[in-house]
Design a protein around this motif. Sequence first.
Motif, PDB file in Angstrom:
ATOM      1  N   TYR A  78     -12.538  -1.336   1.099  1.00 16.85           N
ATOM      2  CA  TYR A  78     -12.831   0.021   1.559  1.00 16.85           C
ATOM      3  C   TYR A  78     -12.613   0.154   3.060  1.00 16.85           C
ATOM      4  O   TYR A  78     -12.219   1.215   3.551  1.00 16.85           O
ATOM      5  N   ARG A  79     -12.853  -0.936   3.787  1.00 12.26           N
ATOM      6  CA  ARG A  79     -12.562  -0.931   5.222  1.00 12.26           C
ATOM      7  C   ARG A  79     -11.062  -0.754   5.442  1.00 12.26           C
ATOM      8  O   ARG A  79     -10.626  -0.017   6.324  1.00 12.26           O
ATOM      9  N   ALA A  80     -10.264  -1.441   4.600  1.00  9.59           N
ATOM     10  CA  ALA A  80      -8.818  -1.332   4.711  1.00  9.59           C
ATOM     11  C   ALA A  80      -8.352   0.091   4.429  1.00  9.59           C
ATOM     12  O   ALA A  80      -7.448   0.607   5.094  1.00  9.59           O
ATOM     13  N   LEU A  81      -8.966   0.739   3.431  1.00 11.65           N
ATOM     14  CA  LEU A  81      -8.601   2.120   3.102  1.00 11.65           C
ATOM     15  C   LEU A  81      -8.895   3.065   4.264  1.00 11.65           C
ATOM     16  O   LEU A  81      -8.229   4.089   4.432  1.00 11.65           O
ATOM     17  N   ALA A  82      -9.907   2.726   5.062  1.00  6.59           N
ATOM     18  CA  ALA A  82     -10.252   3.553   6.211  1.00  6.59           C
ATOM     19  C   ALA A  82      -9.338   3.279   7.402  1.00  6.59           C
ATOM     20  O   ALA A  82      -9.316   4.044   8.354  1.00  6.59           O
ATOM     21  N   ARG A  83      -8.571   2.189   7.322  1.00  5.02           N
ATOM     22  CA  ARG A  83      -7.732   1.786   8.441  1.00  5.02           C
ATOM     23  C   ARG A  83      -6.238   1.972   8.200  1.00  5.02           C
ATOM     24  O   ARG A  83      -5.449   1.978   9.125  1.00  5.02           O
ATOM     25  N   GLY A  84      -5.837   2.070   6.942  1.00  2.00           N
ATOM     26  CA  GLY A  84      -4.408   2.168   6.655  1.00  2.00           C
ATOM     27  C   GLY A  84      -4.145   2.990   5.418  1.00  2.00           C
ATOM     28  O   GLY A  84      -5.062   3.299   4.653  1.00  2.00           O
ATOM     29  N   PRO A  85      -2.875   3.360   5.183  1.00  2.00           N
ATOM     30  CA  PRO A  85      -2.526   4.181   4.022  1.00  2.00           C
ATOM     31  C   PRO A  85      -2.733   3.433   2.719  1.00  2.00           C
ATOM     32  O   PRO A  85      -2.456   2.242   2.619  1.00  2.00           O
ATOM     33  N   MET A  86      -3.192   4.162   1.687  1.00  2.00           N
ATOM     34  CA  MET A  86      -3.428   3.548   0.391  1.00  2.00           C
ATOM     35  C   MET A  86      -2.146   2.980  -0.189  1.00  2.00           C
ATOM     36  O   MET A  86      -2.169   2.003  -0.936  1.00  2.00           O
ATOM     37  N   SER A  87      -1.002   3.593   0.140  1.00  2.00           N
ATOM     38  CA  SER A  87       0.272   3.119  -0.376  1.00  2.00           C
ATOM     39  C   SER A  87       0.584   1.699   0.066  1.00  2.00           C
ATOM     40  O   SER A  87       1.390   1.006  -0.547  1.00  2.00           O
ATOM     41  N   VAL A  88      -0.059   1.236   1.143  1.00  2.00           N
ATOM     42  CA  VAL A  88       0.096  -0.136   1.621  1.00  2.00           C
ATOM     43  C   VAL A  88      -1.086  -0.988   1.203  1.00  2.00           C
ATOM     44  O   VAL A  88      -0.935  -2.110   0.721  1.00  2.00           O
ATOM     45  N   VAL A  89      -2.285  -0.440   1.349  1.00  2.00           N
ATOM     46  CA  VAL A  89      -3.511  -1.203   1.124  1.00  2.00           C
ATOM     47  C   VAL A  89      -3.653  -1.669  -0.325  1.00  2.00           C
ATOM     48  O   VAL A  89      -3.887  -2.850  -0.596  1.00  2.00           O
ATOM     49  N   ALA A  90      -3.508  -0.731  -1.273  1.00  2.00           N
ATOM     50  CA  ALA A  90      -3.753  -1.066  -2.675  1.00  2.00           C
ATOM     51  C   ALA A  90      -2.809  -2.136  -3.211  1.00  2.00           C
ATOM     52  O   ALA A  90      -3.255  -3.106  -3.837  1.00  2.00           O
ATOM     53  N   PRO A  91      -1.480  -2.026  -2.991  1.00  2.00           N
ATOM     54  CA  PRO A  91      -0.598  -3.071  -3.503  1.00  2.00           C
ATOM     55  C   PRO A  91      -0.840  -4.434  -2.866  1.00  2.00           C
ATOM     56  O   PRO A  91      -0.801  -5.457  -3.554  1.00  2.00           O
ATOM     57  N   VAL A  92      -1.087  -4.460  -1.554  1.00  2.00           N
ATOM     58  CA  VAL A  92      -1.320  -5.739  -0.877  1.00  2.00           C
ATOM     59  C   VAL A  92      -2.557  -6.424  -1.446  1.00  2.00           C
ATOM     60  O   VAL A  92      -2.551  -7.620  -1.750  1.00  2.00           O
ATOM     61  N   SER A  93      -3.636  -5.665  -1.615  1.00  2.00           N
ATOM     62  CA  SER A  93      -4.871  -6.230  -2.141  1.00  2.00           C
ATOM     63  C   SER A  93      -4.699  -6.712  -3.579  1.00  2.00           C
ATOM     64  O   SER A  93      -5.101  -7.832  -3.934  1.00  2.00           O
ATOM     65  N   ALA A  94      -4.089  -5.872  -4.426  1.00  2.00           N
ATOM     66  CA  ALA A  94      -3.929  -6.230  -5.835  1.00  2.00           C
ATOM     67  C   ALA A  94      -3.036  -7.447  -6.016  1.00  2.00           C
ATOM     68  O   ALA A  94      -3.326  -8.340  -6.826  1.00  2.00           O
ATOM     69  N   LEU A  95      -1.950  -7.514  -5.255  1.00  2.11           N
ATOM     70  CA  LEU A  95      -1.034  -8.643  -5.387  1.00  2.11           C
ATOM     71  C   LEU A  95      -1.661  -9.938  -4.880  1.00  2.11           C
ATOM     72  O   LEU A  95      -1.496 -10.997  -5.491  1.00  2.11           O
ATOM     73  N   ALA A  96      -2.387  -9.860  -3.768  1.00  3.54           N
ATOM     74  CA  ALA A  96      -3.052 -11.058  -3.247  1.00  3.54           C
ATOM     75  C   ALA A  96      -4.076 -11.576  -4.243  1.00  3.54           C
ATOM     76  O   ALA A  96      -4.210 -12.787  -4.445  1.00  3.54           O
ATOM     77  N   ALA A  97      -4.787 -10.661  -4.896  1.00  2.00           N
ATOM     78  CA  ALA A  97      -5.798 -11.060  -5.877  1.00  2.00           C
ATOM     79  C   ALA A  97      -5.170 -11.742  -7.085  1.00  2.00           C
ATOM     80  O   ALA A  97      -5.785 -12.617  -7.704  1.00  2.00           O
ATOM     81  N   ALA A  98      -3.944 -11.368  -7.429  1.00  2.00           N
ATOM     82  CA  ALA A  98      -3.278 -11.952  -8.599  1.00  2.00           C
ATOM     83  C   ALA A  98      -2.527 -13.232  -8.257  1.00  2.00           C
ATOM     84  O   ALA A  98      -2.535 -14.196  -9.028  1.00  2.00           O
ATOM     85  N   VAL A  99      -1.864 -13.248  -7.098  1.00  5.11           N
ATOM     86  CA  VAL A  99      -1.008 -14.382  -6.746  1.00  5.11           C
ATOM     87  C   VAL A  99      -1.813 -15.641  -6.445  1.00  5.11           C
ATOM     88  O   VAL A  99      -1.429 -16.747  -6.835  1.00  5.11           O
ATOM     89  N   LEU A 100      -2.950 -15.493  -5.784  1.00  8.12           N
ATOM     90  CA  LEU A 100      -3.737 -16.671  -5.400  1.00  8.12           C
ATOM     91  C   LEU A 100      -4.176 -17.493  -6.619  1.00  8.12           C
ATOM     92  O   LEU A 100      -3.989 -18.713  -6.648  1.00  8.12           O
ATOM     93  N   PRO A 101      -4.762 -16.878  -7.661  1.00 10.04           N
ATOM     94  CA  PRO A 101      -5.116 -17.675  -8.845  1.00 10.04           C
ATOM     95  C   PRO A 101      -3.906 -18.299  -9.536  1.00 10.04           C
ATOM     96  O   PRO A 101      -4.015 -19.395 -10.096  1.00 10.04           O
ATOM     97  N   VAL A 102      -2.760 -17.609  -9.506  1.00  9.39           N
ATOM     98  CA  VAL A 102      -1.553 -18.181 -10.088  1.00  9.39           C
ATOM     99  C   VAL A 102      -1.182 -19.469  -9.354  1.00  9.39           C
ATOM    100  O   VAL A 102      -0.869 -20.495  -9.968  1.00  9.39           O
ATOM    101  N   GLY A 103      -1.234 -19.424  -8.022  1.00  3.00           N
ATOM    102  CA  GLY A 103      -0.934 -20.611  -7.232  1.00  3.00           C
ATOM    103  C   GLY A 103      -1.887 -21.756  -7.521  1.00  3.00           C
ATOM    104  O   GLY A 103      -1.469 -22.914  -7.663  1.00  3.00           O
ATOM    105  N   VAL A 104      -3.176 -21.419  -7.611  1.00  3.78           N
ATOM    106  CA  VAL A 104      -4.176 -22.449  -7.910  1.00  3.78           C
ATOM    107  C   VAL A 104      -3.941 -23.027  -9.308  1.00  3.78           C
ATOM    108  O   VAL A 104      -4.023 -24.244  -9.519  1.00  3.78           O
ATOM    109  N   GLY A 105      -3.641 -22.161 -10.261  1.00  2.00           N
ATOM    110  CA  GLY A 105      -3.381 -22.622 -11.618  1.00  2.00           C
ATOM    111  C   GLY A 105      -2.192 -23.568 -11.689  1.00  2.00           C
ATOM    112  O   GLY A 105      -2.237 -24.601 -12.362  1.00  2.00           O
ATOM    113  N   VAL A 106      -1.112 -23.227 -10.978  1.00  2.00           N
ATOM    114  CA  VAL A 106       0.075 -24.082 -10.969  1.00  2.00           C
ATOM    115  C   VAL A 106      -0.246 -25.432 -10.338  1.00  2.00           C
ATOM    116  O   VAL A 106       0.177 -26.490 -10.840  1.00  2.00           O
ATOM    117  N   MET A 107      -1.010 -25.420  -9.234  1.00  2.00           N
ATOM    118  CA  MET A 107      -1.381 -26.674  -8.583  1.00  2.00           C
ATOM    119  C   MET A 107      -2.268 -27.536  -9.480  1.00  2.00           C
ATOM    120  O   MET A 107      -2.276 -28.763  -9.365  1.00  2.00           O
TER     121      MET A 107
END
Length: 293
Positions: A78-107
């Motif tokens: 929510y802090r990010a939404l107050a600081r930047g456009p949703m068109s940037v904030v939402a995809p960055v947050s969602a992708l980071a949340a998905a990619v990190l567990p994938v990396g951990v799973g592969v490792m």
Amino acid sequence: MVTALALSAALAYGVADFLGGAVARKSTTLKALTWCVPGGLVVVLVLALLAAGDPAPGPMACGFAGGLFGGTGLIAFYRALARGPMSVVAPVSALAAAVLPVGVGVMRGERLDMSVLLGVLLCLVAIGLVSMEAEKGGLDGDTAAPASWRPLDSGPLMAGLSGACFGIFYVLLKTAGDGAGLWPIVGARVGTLSIVAVALAAVVLRGSGLGPRMPGRTMVALALLSGVLDAGANALYFLAAHRGMLSLAAVLTSLYPAITVLLARIAYSERLRAVQRVGMAIAVAGVALVTVG
């Protein structure tokens, strides 16, 4: 089974986020969370008591740590939404949340079949596309930050932080194991409640106030329902992650923005942008490949 559980978690998260956002529009984010999080805690506590398992210290501590990261991620989002456009904030947050567990799973040695791997990659692309929305102003009365804001408080970086916290939350719930039943989810909810309490205390000490009162019983009921669905989504993801691979469960669960976007389209007549429609189609293809594989 894993696919069904993870997609059910995505559905519950998406509806919970939509309802929570509706309440926050009428009040504030923190006011909504003060109803959502405790309500969800009651639900998971009842579920844990009904399910098998004992509240062992190790899994509970792992869940609590996950809740701390999850709560921090929520506030950072929510802090990010107050600081930047949703068109940037939402995809960055969602992708980071998905990619990190994938990396951990592969490792950790997880290996996906080719069709499932392609489906996961398509889902990752879909998460970013579906999350993209037109630029909007800040939430809860926040205005755009002045040109002098510090780089570390920028929208994209805060979005990345929130996504990383959500990803760690996913990983820690997997790490907690399933020997303690659903008690790690209880620990996670307590951790999230602790973060919300700290945020509330900080706002009060700063003297800025908590904002307007919750407008009516309907909004209170929606906030409580949001908390119940969010808690249920936690439990569904927990079950999915322990019945299959972390990478698969986390990616499918992270498709929840598609549900929120669709509900906004129905309730507020918000038009789907072309990029979001493409993301929806890609998501369907990705889920189909995962299911077939």
